[in-house]
Design a protein around this motif. Structure first.
Motif, PDB file in Angstrom:
ATOM      1  N   ILE A 146       9.260 -11.393  15.255  1.00 30.05           N
ATOM      2  CA  ILE A 146      10.397 -10.602  14.764  1.00 30.05           C
ATOM      3  C   ILE A 146      10.383 -10.671  13.239  1.00 30.05           C
ATOM      4  N   VAL A 147      10.222  -9.513  12.608  1.00 29.80           N
ATOM      5  CA  VAL A 147      10.120  -9.428  11.154  1.00 29.80           C
ATOM      6  C   VAL A 147      11.500  -9.165  10.567  1.00 29.80           C
ATOM      7  N   GLN A 148      11.851  -9.930   9.532  1.00 35.68           N
ATOM      8  CA  GLN A 148      13.102  -9.699   8.817  1.00 35.68           C
ATOM      9  C   GLN A 148      12.768  -9.243   7.405  1.00 35.68           C
ATOM     10  N   LEU A 149      13.290  -8.083   7.050  1.00 33.94           N
ATOM     11  CA  LEU A 149      13.119  -7.539   5.707  1.00 33.94           C
ATOM     12  C   LEU A 149      14.407  -7.752   4.924  1.00 33.94           C
ATOM     13  N   SER A 150      14.290  -8.257   3.705  1.00 28.05           N
ATOM     14  CA  SER A 150      15.466  -8.453   2.853  1.00 28.05           C
ATOM     15  C   SER A 150      15.089  -8.106   1.421  1.00 28.05           C
ATOM     16  N   GLY A 151      16.094  -7.974   0.590  1.00 24.02           N
ATOM     17  CA  GLY A 151      15.865  -7.646  -0.805  1.00 24.02           C
ATOM     18  C   GLY A 151      16.653  -6.412  -1.202  1.00 24.02           C
ATOM     19  N   PHE A 152      16.337  -5.902  -2.382  1.00 21.59           N
ATOM     20  CA  PHE A 152      17.069  -4.763  -2.932  1.00 21.59           C
ATOM     21  C   PHE A 152      16.117  -3.596  -3.157  1.00 21.59           C
ATOM     22  N   VAL A 153      16.543  -2.408  -2.745  1.00 23.15           N
ATOM     23  CA  VAL A 153      15.767  -1.190  -2.928  1.00 23.15           C
ATOM     24  C   VAL A 153      16.647  -0.118  -3.571  1.00 23.15           C
ATOM     25  N   GLU A 203       0.808  -1.220   0.000  1.00 23.69           N
ATOM     26  CA  GLU A 203       0.000   0.000   0.000  1.00 23.69           C
ATOM     27  C   GLU A 203       0.844   1.274   0.000  1.00 23.69           C
ATOM     28  N   GLU A 204       2.123   1.143   0.289  1.00 26.72           N
ATOM     29  CA  GLU A 204       3.015   2.312   0.285  1.00 26.72           C
ATOM     30  C   GLU A 204       3.468   2.573  -1.150  1.00 26.72           C
ATOM     31  N   PRO A 205       3.044   3.688  -1.738  1.00 24.52           N
ATOM     32  CA  PRO A 205       3.328   3.918  -3.158  1.00 24.52           C
ATOM     33  C   PRO A 205       4.810   4.105  -3.495  1.00 24.52           C
ATOM     34  N   THR A 206       5.621   4.507  -2.545  1.00 25.89           N
ATOM     35  CA  THR A 206       7.036   4.753  -2.843  1.00 25.89           C
ATOM     36  C   THR A 206       7.885   3.486  -2.806  1.00 25.89           C
ATOM     37  N   LEU A 207       7.328   2.388  -2.323  1.00 29.30           N
ATOM     38  CA  LEU A 207       8.104   1.150  -2.193  1.00 29.30           C
ATOM     39  C   LEU A 207       7.713   0.143  -3.265  1.00 29.30           C
ATOM     40  N   SER A 208       8.705  -0.580  -3.761  1.00 28.56           N
ATOM     41  CA  SER A 208       8.457  -1.663  -4.705  1.00 28.56           C
ATOM     42  C   SER A 208       8.359  -2.959  -3.908  1.00 28.56           C
ATOM     43  N   SER A 209       7.132  -3.394  -3.653  1.00 31.31           N
ATOM     44  CA  SER A 209       6.926  -4.553  -2.790  1.00 31.31           C
ATOM     45  C   SER A 209       7.454  -5.846  -3.396  1.00 31.31           C
ATOM     46  N   ALA A 210       7.606  -5.897  -4.721  1.00 29.18           N
ATOM     47  CA  ALA A 210       8.104  -7.119  -5.363  1.00 29.18           C
ATOM     48  C   ALA A 210       9.561  -7.377  -5.027  1.00 29.18           C
ATOM     49  N   GLU A 211      10.281  -6.343  -4.609  1.00 22.97           N
ATOM     50  CA  GLU A 211      11.705  -6.500  -4.334  1.00 22.97           C
ATOM     51  C   GLU A 211      12.025  -6.587  -2.847  1.00 22.97           C
ATOM     52  N   ILE A 212      10.998  -6.564  -2.004  1.00 23.45           N
ATOM     53  CA  ILE A 212      11.202  -6.650  -0.555  1.00 23.45           C
ATOM     54  C   ILE A 212      10.599  -7.959  -0.060  1.00 23.45           C
ATOM     55  N   ASN A 213      11.429  -8.783   0.542  1.00 21.13           N
ATOM     56  CA  ASN A 213      10.981 -10.054   1.101  1.00 21.13           C
ATOM     57  C   ASN A 213      10.718  -9.878   2.597  1.00 21.13           C
ATOM     58  N   VAL A 214       9.663 -10.530   3.081  1.00 15.68           N
ATOM     59  CA  VAL A 214       9.272 -10.424   4.488  1.00 15.68           C
ATOM     60  C   VAL A 214       9.192 -11.819   5.078  1.00 15.68           C
ATOM     61  N   GLU A 215       9.875 -12.025   6.194  1.00 16.19           N
ATOM     62  CA  GLU A 215       9.795 -13.276   6.943  1.00 16.19           C
ATOM     63  C   GLU A 215       9.597 -12.928   8.406  1.00 16.19           C
ATOM     64  N   THR A 216       8.833 -13.747   9.118  1.00 14.92           N
ATOM     65  CA  THR A 216       8.547 -13.486  10.525  1.00 14.92           C
ATOM     66  C   THR A 216       8.791 -14.745  11.342  1.00 14.92           C
ATOM     67  N   PHE A 217       9.459 -14.587  12.483  1.00 19.10           N
ATOM     68  CA  PHE A 217       9.688 -15.687  13.423  1.00 19.10           C
ATOM     69  C   PHE A 217       9.498 -15.152  14.832  1.00 19.10           C
TER      70      PHE A 217
END
Length: 104
Positions: free
Chosen positions: A68-75, A51-65
């Protein structure tokens, strides 16, 4: 007859306790309830990033354990990194955010 009833009662009590212990979490492994909670958190974070227009969600990976959320990828910029972390922190149920995103 009383011994038989006591035996079955003890047997079913032990079986119930073993089942409950089998679903419990450990330090490196989630219980079934925590897994569902983490899946919900992951979905909510992905939706918030989408929903955030400035972010490319296809390039941000989200994992939760365990919350605790881990964000990875390229921006594209460090501003995108800070925005993604802020968006993830704003989601309910998130305990902390680990940032593993990289600049392109």
């Amino acid at each position: 007859m009383k011994h038989l009833i006591r035996f079955f009662t003890a047997f079913f009590l032990a079986l119930t306790l073993l089942t409950a212990v089998g679903c419990a979490s450990t330090q490196k492994q989630e219980g079934s309830g925590e897994y569902v909670d983490d899946s919900v958190i992951t979905s909510k974070v992905k939706e918030a990033i989408l929903e955030e227009p400035t972010l490319s969600s296809a390039e941000i990976n989200v994992e939760t354990f365990k919350g605790i959320v881990q964000l990875s990828g390229f921006v594209s910029s460090s501003a995108d990194i800070h925005k993604a972390v802020a968006v993830a922190r704003s989601v309910g149920g998130v305990k902390s955010v680990k940032n593993d995103m990289r600049l392109k």
